[in-house]
Motif scaffolding. Structure first.
Motif, PDB file in Angstrom:
ATOM      1  N   ALA A  93       0.813  -1.063  -0.101  1.00 37.62           N
ATOM      2  CA  ALA A  93      -0.178  -0.129  -0.028  1.00 37.62           C
ATOM      3  C   ALA A  93       0.904   1.187  -0.121  1.00 37.62           C
ATOM      4  N   LEU A  94       1.801   1.338   0.567  1.00 41.25           N
ATOM      5  CA  LEU A  94       2.814   2.524   0.736  1.00 41.25           C
ATOM      6  C   LEU A  94       3.540   2.500  -0.699  1.00 41.25           C
ATOM      7  N   LEU A  95       3.791   1.543  -1.199  1.00 39.05           N
ATOM      8  CA  LEU A  95       4.634   1.562  -2.574  1.00 39.05           C
ATOM      9  C   LEU A  95       3.656   1.994  -3.569  1.00 39.05           C
ATOM     10  N   VAL A  96       2.241   1.831  -3.703  1.00 42.22           N
ATOM     11  CA  VAL A  96       1.422   2.138  -4.448  1.00 42.22           C
ATOM     12  C   VAL A  96       0.982   3.723  -4.277  1.00 42.22           C
ATOM     13  N   THR A  97       0.805   3.991  -3.136  1.00 41.28           N
ATOM     14  CA  THR A  97       0.690   5.284  -2.565  1.00 41.28           C
ATOM     15  C   THR A  97       1.850   6.415  -3.109  1.00 41.28           C
ATOM     16  N   LEU A  98       3.196   6.077  -3.002  1.00 38.17           N
ATOM     17  CA  LEU A  98       4.294   6.547  -3.341  1.00 38.17           C
ATOM     18  C   LEU A  98       4.200   6.783  -4.758  1.00 38.17           C
ATOM     19  N   CYS A  99       3.940   5.554  -5.680  1.00 42.75           N
ATOM     20  CA  CYS A  99       4.093   5.541  -7.076  1.00 42.75           C
ATOM     21  C   CYS A  99       3.003   6.676  -7.646  1.00 42.75           C
ATOM     22  N   ASP A 100       1.954   6.825  -7.084  1.00 42.22           N
ATOM     23  CA  ASP A 100       0.846   7.438  -7.157  1.00 42.22           C
ATOM     24  C   ASP A 100       0.907   8.977  -6.973  1.00 42.22           C
ATOM     25  N   ALA A 101       1.760   9.169  -5.883  1.00 43.21           N
ATOM     26  CA  ALA A 101       2.064  10.437  -5.567  1.00 43.21           C
ATOM     27  C   ALA A 101       3.149  11.243  -6.774  1.00 43.21           C
ATOM     28  N   LEU A 102       4.295  10.309  -7.077  1.00 41.58           N
ATOM     29  CA  LEU A 102       4.925  10.867  -8.130  1.00 41.58           C
ATOM     30  C   LEU A 102       4.252  11.177  -9.243  1.00 41.58           C
ATOM     31  N   GLY A 103       3.079  10.403  -9.762  1.00 40.29           N
ATOM     32  CA  GLY A 103       2.356  10.439 -10.812  1.00 40.29           C
ATOM     33  C   GLY A 103       1.547  11.897 -10.766  1.00 40.29           C
ATOM     34  N   LEU A 104       1.045  12.093  -9.651  1.00 41.02           N
ATOM     35  CA  LEU A 104       0.457  13.330  -9.274  1.00 41.02           C
ATOM     36  C   LEU A 104       1.148  14.476  -9.446  1.00 41.02           C
ATOM     37  N   ALA A 105       2.474  14.330  -8.836  1.00 39.73           N
ATOM     38  CA  ALA A 105       3.515  15.404  -9.072  1.00 39.73           C
ATOM     39  C   ALA A 105       3.522  15.751 -10.454  1.00 39.73           C
ATOM     40  N   ALA A 106       3.800  14.803 -11.167  1.00 41.30           N
ATOM     41  CA  ALA A 106       3.945  14.973 -12.674  1.00 41.30           C
ATOM     42  C   ALA A 106       2.681  15.844 -13.082  1.00 41.30           C
ATOM     43  N   LEU A 107       1.343  15.285 -12.695  1.00 39.25           N
ATOM     44  CA  LEU A 107       0.275  15.892 -13.239  1.00 39.25           C
ATOM     45  C   LEU A 107       0.326  17.316 -12.855  1.00 39.25           C
ATOM     46  N   LEU A 108       0.521  17.813 -11.567  1.00 43.65           N
ATOM     47  CA  LEU A 108       0.280  19.136 -11.022  1.00 43.65           C
ATOM     48  C   LEU A 108       1.666  19.968 -11.388  1.00 43.65           C
ATOM     49  N   ARG A 109       2.611  19.508 -11.938  1.00 45.22           N
ATOM     50  CA  ARG A 109       3.842  20.135 -12.193  1.00 45.22           C
ATOM     51  C   ARG A 109       3.562  21.476 -12.969  1.00 45.22           C
ATOM     52  N   ARG A 110       2.638  21.453 -13.777  1.00 46.07           N
ATOM     53  CA  ARG A 110       2.371  22.582 -14.577  1.00 46.07           C
ATOM     54  C   ARG A 110       0.460  22.802 -14.214  1.00 46.07           C
ATOM     55  N   ARG A 111       0.568  24.077 -14.052  1.00 44.83           N
ATOM     56  CA  ARG A 111      -0.931  24.487 -13.727  1.00 44.83           C
ATOM     57  C   ARG A 111      -1.747  24.349 -15.002  1.00 44.83           C
ATOM     58  N   GLY A 112      -3.177  24.335 -14.716  1.00 51.24           N
ATOM     59  CA  GLY A 112      -4.049  24.287 -15.648  1.00 51.24           C
ATOM     60  C   GLY A 112      -5.455  23.546 -15.205  1.00 51.24           C
ATOM     61  N   ARG A 113      -6.392  24.223 -15.457  1.00 50.85           N
ATOM     62  CA  ARG A 113      -7.507  23.881 -15.059  1.00 50.85           C
ATOM     63  C   ARG A 113      -8.159  22.280 -15.434  1.00 50.85           C
ATOM     64  N   GLY A 114      -7.494  21.869 -16.562  1.00 46.05           N
ATOM     65  CA  GLY A 114      -7.652  20.736 -17.085  1.00 46.05           C
ATOM     66  C   GLY A 114      -6.888  19.713 -16.105  1.00 46.05           C
ATOM     67  N   ARG A 115      -5.659  20.029 -15.641  1.00 45.43           N
ATOM     68  CA  ARG A 115      -4.853  19.093 -14.940  1.00 45.43           C
ATOM     69  C   ARG A 115      -5.624  19.084 -13.609  1.00 45.43           C
ATOM     70  N   GLU A 116      -6.080  19.907 -12.959  1.00 51.50           N
ATOM     71  CA  GLU A 116      -6.958  19.987 -11.737  1.00 51.50           C
ATOM     72  C   GLU A 116      -7.978  19.038 -11.948  1.00 51.50           C
ATOM     73  N   VAL A 117      -8.859  19.101 -12.837  1.00 54.25           N
ATOM     74  CA  VAL A 117      -9.986  18.421 -12.849  1.00 54.25           C
ATOM     75  C   VAL A 117      -9.629  16.820 -12.988  1.00 54.25           C
ATOM     76  N   ALA A 118      -8.588  16.776 -13.913  1.00 47.63           N
ATOM     77  CA  ALA A 118      -7.958  15.262 -13.878  1.00 47.63           C
ATOM     78  C   ALA A 118      -7.821  14.735 -12.814  1.00 47.63           C
ATOM     79  N   ALA A 119      -6.923  15.536 -11.892  1.00 46.04           N
ATOM     80  CA  ALA A 119      -6.669  15.042 -10.463  1.00 46.04           C
ATOM     81  C   ALA A 119      -8.005  14.719  -9.537  1.00 46.04           C
ATOM     82  N   TRP A 120      -8.725  15.489  -9.653  1.00 46.29           N
ATOM     83  CA  TRP A 120     -10.084  14.989  -9.128  1.00 46.29           C
ATOM     84  C   TRP A 120     -10.713  13.787  -9.535  1.00 46.29           C
ATOM     85  N   PHE A 121     -10.658  13.827 -10.800  1.00 47.59           N
ATOM     86  CA  PHE A 121     -11.163  12.639 -11.516  1.00 47.59           C
ATOM     87  C   PHE A 121     -10.314  11.272 -10.963  1.00 47.59           C
ATOM     88  N   TRP A 122      -9.298  11.367 -10.890  1.00 50.68           N
ATOM     89  CA  TRP A 122      -8.538  10.433 -10.225  1.00 50.68           C
ATOM     90  C   TRP A 122      -8.985   9.986  -8.757  1.00 50.68           C
TER      91      TRP A 122
END
Length: 402
Positions: A93-122
């Motif tokens: 569970a910790l490993l999956v959370t860490l991997c997902d956190a890295l994915g979220l960091a890549a997603l939110l690295r750039r600002r944008g409404r679409g990226r925020e909506v995608a994060a909430w969708f996830w």
């Protein structure tokens, strides 16, 4: 960090904690694969026993063993306190959370409404799908597919390498690479990079002695029948409700299959049918690309169509396959939010229906009770609807005006 980004991160981590804990409380052992197969496989590799994918054939590509070994490392400090199996579950569970956190960091690295909506969708998809979204190897490939899809824009070589690694953990991330190549943007560069990445992966495996087991994951499914959750198994499940078919456990492949006179023939037909459908979708994408469709508008629905085709046309129908849909849907939201609404809503509905089947009513499904069979039938029907929606979006990708 902005307040909105902070809210996303807080909800993201809380959702992972809630889903991880739910795995311990819900019926039908939603964490079963982790403790019953991942733990023994990784333990065997660490203690001098057979190494799956190397000394014996395996249903997964060889790199799938890497996260299983990493979970062992995370579990080691907890083993004395919790015991081997519980510690491994926590480590996973910790490993999956860490991997997902890295994915979220890549997603939110750039600002944008679409990226925020995608994060909430996830976050919503994770909560609706439940423990199966974390306690399977497929969870490791989701952030890889997401990051690879995001990097197709500015870092195509890195994207190709990441998607290739993902495909050597579970095959499905390769369809994003296929979709990007078919879209016509950096196609040759992507293919050359993917081939080079495969070489970097394969040569050490051969040196370790993989030999004839190197591509065992491609042939491991050939002899199996129709798994009960597969789309093509739906009529046979209703036959089982009526007492005209059976649900039987296969100890060879560790899953439940339908047993009926025509089931094996249908199972055998799924592989060529899948090849035909995938080829047809790729050709459709190539034609739209040739006519000038922008790759940002073409790649997400094309990737989703190919991913859904892999599920719909498969003789296997494991509930964790729903995880595959999340990354292409997120990319669609990011790159073309105005056309992504229907597909995104369908993916969330599929997450909820999958959770209702597994783990909530799975025991009833194994007994061929009407309600769980109905829920699974609805889930499978929605998969077909999503395939139609995605293919239609590919066919109607906007073309430049003359």
């Amino acid at each position: 960090m902005t307040p909105r980004a902070g809210a996303i991160w807080t909800a993201f981590l809380l959702a992972h904690a809630l889903v991880a804990i739910a795995g311990w409380l819900l019926p039908s052992q939603p964490m079963g694969d982790v403790v019953l197969v991942y733990l023994p496989w990784s333990h065997s590799a660490l203690t001098g026993g057979p190494i799956v994918g190397i000394s014996e054939s395996w249903v997964y590509p060889q790199l799938a063993l890497v996260p299983m070994l990493l979970a062992q490392a995370l579990a080691l400090p907890l083993a004395g306190l919790l015991g081997t199996a519980p510690a491994y579950l926590v480590g996973w569970a910790l490993l999956v959370t860490l991997c997902d956190a890295l994915g979220l960091a890549a997603l939110l690295r750039r600002r944008g409404r679409g990226r925020e909506v995608a994060a909430w969708f996830w976050i919503a998809a994770l909560l609706l799908l439940g423990p199966i979204a974390m306690y399977r190897i497929d969870a490791i490939t989701l952030p890889l597919a997401l990051a690879g899809g995001l990097w197709l824009v500015a870092h195509p070589r890195l994207a190709a390498a990441v998607l290739t690694v993902g495909a050597w953990i579970k095959v499905w991330p390769g369809v994003l690479l296929l979709a990007a190549t078919a879209s016509g943007r950096n196609g040759l560069r992507l293919l050359v990079t993917a081939a080079a990445a495969c070489g970097v992966i394969v040569l050490p495996l051969l040196a370790l002695g993989a030999g004839e087991n190197l591509l065992g994951f491609l042939t491991a499914q050939n002899g199996r029948g129709l798994q009960i959750e597969a789309v093509f198994a739906t009529p046979f499940l209703w036959a089982a409700v009526l007492g005209e078919a059976k649900i039987q456990y296969s100890f060879d492949i560790l899953t439940y299959q339908v047993v009926a006179p025509a089931a094996q023939a249908v199972a055998a037909a799924t592989t060529p049918a899948m090849a035909i459908v995938v080829a047809a979708i790729v050709i459709l994408g190539l034609l739209r690309s040739r006519r000038g469709a922008r790759w940002q508008l073409l790649v997400p629905p094309l990737a989703l169509a190919l991913t859904v085709a892999l599920i719909v046309m498969n003789r296997v129908g494991s509930p964790q396959f729903t995880v595959w849909l999340i990354a292409p849907a997120m990319l669609w939201i990011i790159f073309d939010r105005t056309r992504a609404h229907t597909a995104a809503a369908l993916v969330l509905l599929l997450c909820a229906l999958t959770f209702c089947v597994y783990p909530l009513t799975y025991d009833g499904l194994l007994a061929a009770h009407g309600l769980p069979v109905l829920l699974l039938s609805l889930r499978n029907a929605m998969l077909v609807v999503l395939l139609v929606v995605a293919v239609r979006a590919v066919a109607r990708t906007p073309l430049p005006t003359r």
